[in-house]
Design a protein around this motif. Structure first.
Motif, PDB file in Angstrom:
ATOM      1  N   HIS A 152      -4.091  -4.515   8.980  1.00 16.55           N
ATOM      2  CA  HIS A 152      -4.835  -3.501   8.252  1.00 16.55           C
ATOM      3  C   HIS A 152      -3.984  -2.235   8.088  1.00 16.55           C
ATOM      4  N   THR A 153      -4.469  -1.329   7.260  1.00 12.99           N
ATOM      5  CA  THR A 153      -3.788  -0.051   7.042  1.00 12.99           C
ATOM      6  C   THR A 153      -4.564   1.057   7.738  1.00 12.99           C
ATOM      7  N   GLU A 161     -12.693  -1.502   8.683  1.00 19.39           N
ATOM      8  CA  GLU A 161     -12.457  -2.605   9.604  1.00 19.39           C
ATOM      9  C   GLU A 161     -12.623  -2.145  11.047  1.00 19.39           C
ATOM     10  N   LEU A 170      -9.241   2.246   9.959  1.00 14.62           N
ATOM     11  CA  LEU A 170      -8.548   1.014   9.620  1.00 14.62           C
ATOM     12  C   LEU A 170      -9.278   0.336   8.470  1.00 14.62           C
ATOM     13  N   VAL A 171      -8.532   0.089   7.392  1.00 14.09           N
ATOM     14  CA  VAL A 171      -9.109  -0.545   6.210  1.00 14.09           C
ATOM     15  C   VAL A 171      -8.156  -1.622   5.704  1.00 14.09           C
ATOM     16  N   ALA A 172      -8.635  -2.453   4.808  1.00 11.68           N
ATOM     17  CA  ALA A 172      -7.763  -3.423   4.155  1.00 11.68           C
ATOM     18  C   ALA A 172      -6.699  -2.665   3.367  1.00 11.68           C
ATOM     19  N   PRO A 173      -5.476  -3.203   3.252  1.00 13.74           N
ATOM     20  CA  PRO A 173      -4.391  -2.472   2.579  1.00 13.74           C
ATOM     21  C   PRO A 173      -4.752  -1.977   1.184  1.00 13.74           C
ATOM     22  N   THR A 232       0.824  -1.200   0.000  1.00 11.44           N
ATOM     23  CA  THR A 232       0.000   0.000   0.000  1.00 11.44           C
ATOM     24  C   THR A 232       0.856   1.247   0.000  1.00 11.44           C
TER      25      THR A 232
END
Length: 361
Positions: free
Chosen positions: A293-294, A322, A340-343, A283
């Motif tokens: 997570h990112t 997330e 926080l989200v998926a990469p 990412t």
């Protein structure tokens, strides 16, 4: 850097001009289309008047097939002391510059890896390049002055410089940009033959896969033609994988039972390789958060930017959160929140929120 000229006032050129103007650089706008220049100037990207003396840098924002001729013409007219371009192909334009007798000591090839599906000056953004990679391809004849000026340009636009040899750059973008565009376009073309009820069922998956197919067909023809040498071997590899996939599926539907297990194994292997390849993509935005997570930080300093509005904009961007980390305090207002989200969702979320006026870090 005090002065610059941007030749070509499309999405990329106007975005560069907006970034430079916002940093106090006097920027001159040049384009064969006077309407495009007027629109860029109306956006506040610079002045449509030509410079009275050579500018510090000229940024050539034209298709790959005309980069060399454009540089040669403007060097002849002494437009600038240093030249760079933004073409997504680097080896061929450089060879053409040498053939035309350009002063390559004053030239640094460049390619900002940023863009949008929409084109033209009205789609430009001053922050289009923020935190994005910007490849520079100096050659042995490039002067230190020219390279430093190009690095300053990248810095003023908020991008991250990456130095590569021209052939290395072309092989890299063939893999991560040009081949995906072709695959997206070929997939999207299948929709022309689809029945209406099938197309109406199109959801997020097909929209994500075909998103970049909406690009300018004429421009992409120019790009793909200029990088054909790097694309041909990748297409050959992809063709072999497609043939293997078709063969496996045919064995599943028509072959004897003892071949079906082998076919399933072949299909699983193809899909597994795809999953492993996808995992290699790092990412560009945010920082590592818990659970792999990112974490994307969004400023809440503007009193009009309320948490409810942020969550509505995240929902409109069709990105799944997330989690959301709030400061351990009851004091108001919030300075920032961490999403926080998926990469692979960090970049589209960042772009979508910036489009809606949020300050994202």
């Amino acid at each position: 850097m005090h002065t610059a000229a941007v030749v070509g006032t499309g999405l990329i050129g106007t975005s560069i001009a907006l970034a430079l103007t916002s940093r106090g650089v006097t920027t001159h706008l040049i384009d064969r289309d006077p309407h495009s220049v007027r629109l860029a100037a109306a956006r506040g990207a610079g002045t449509p008047q030509p410079p009275s003396a050579p500018v510090d840098i000229a940024v050539i924002c034209v298709p790959p097939s005309v980069v060399a001729r454009t540089i040669a013409d403007h060097q002849k007219d002494k437009l600038a002391t240093v030249y760079t371009d933004v073409s997504s192909v680097k080896a061929l334009p450089h060879a053409e510059c040498l053939a035309l007798g350009c002063d390559t000591s004053a030239l640094v090839g460049g390619h900002p890896l940023a863009g949008r599906e929409r084109s033209g000056p009205l789609s430009a953004r001053a922050d289009l390049f923020k935190d994005r990679h910007w490849v520079l391809t100096p050659t042995p004849e490039t002067s230190e002055t020219a390279l430093n000026r190009a690095l300053e340009l990248v810095s003023l636009c908020g991008a991250v410089p990456v130095l590569l040899e021209p052939p290395d750059h072309d092989r890299a973008v063939a893999l991560v940009s040009h081949l995906p565009h072709l695959v997206a376009s070929l997939t999207a073309a299948r929709l022309l033959e689809g029945e209406d009820h099938a197309v109406r069922l199109a959801g997020r998956g097909i929209r994500d896969v075909t998103r970049i197919a909406a690009g300018d067909a004429a421009l992409w023809t120019d790009i793909l033609a200029a990088n054909a040498a790097a694309l041909v071997p990748l297409l050959a590899e992809l063709t072999r994988d497609l043939e293997r996939t078709a063969d496996a599926l045919a064995r599943l539907t028509e072959g004897p039972t003892d071949q079906q297990e082998t076919a399933l194994a072949d299909l699983t292997d193809l899909l597994r390789r795809g999953s492993e390849g996808r995992a290699r993509i790092a990412t560009t935005y945010g920082v590592a958060g818990p659970g792999g997570h990112t974490m994307v930080s969004v400023s809440m300093a503007d009193p009009d930017r309320r948490l409810e509005r942020l969550l509505d904009d995240v929902s409109a961007a069709r990105v799944d959160l997330e989690d959301m980390l709030l400061p351990d305090t009851t004091a108001a207002p919030l300075d920032s929140v961490e999403l926080l989200v998926a990469p692979d969702a960090a970049r589209p979320l960042t772009d979508a929120l910036r489009d809606r006026g949020w300050a994202v870090h």
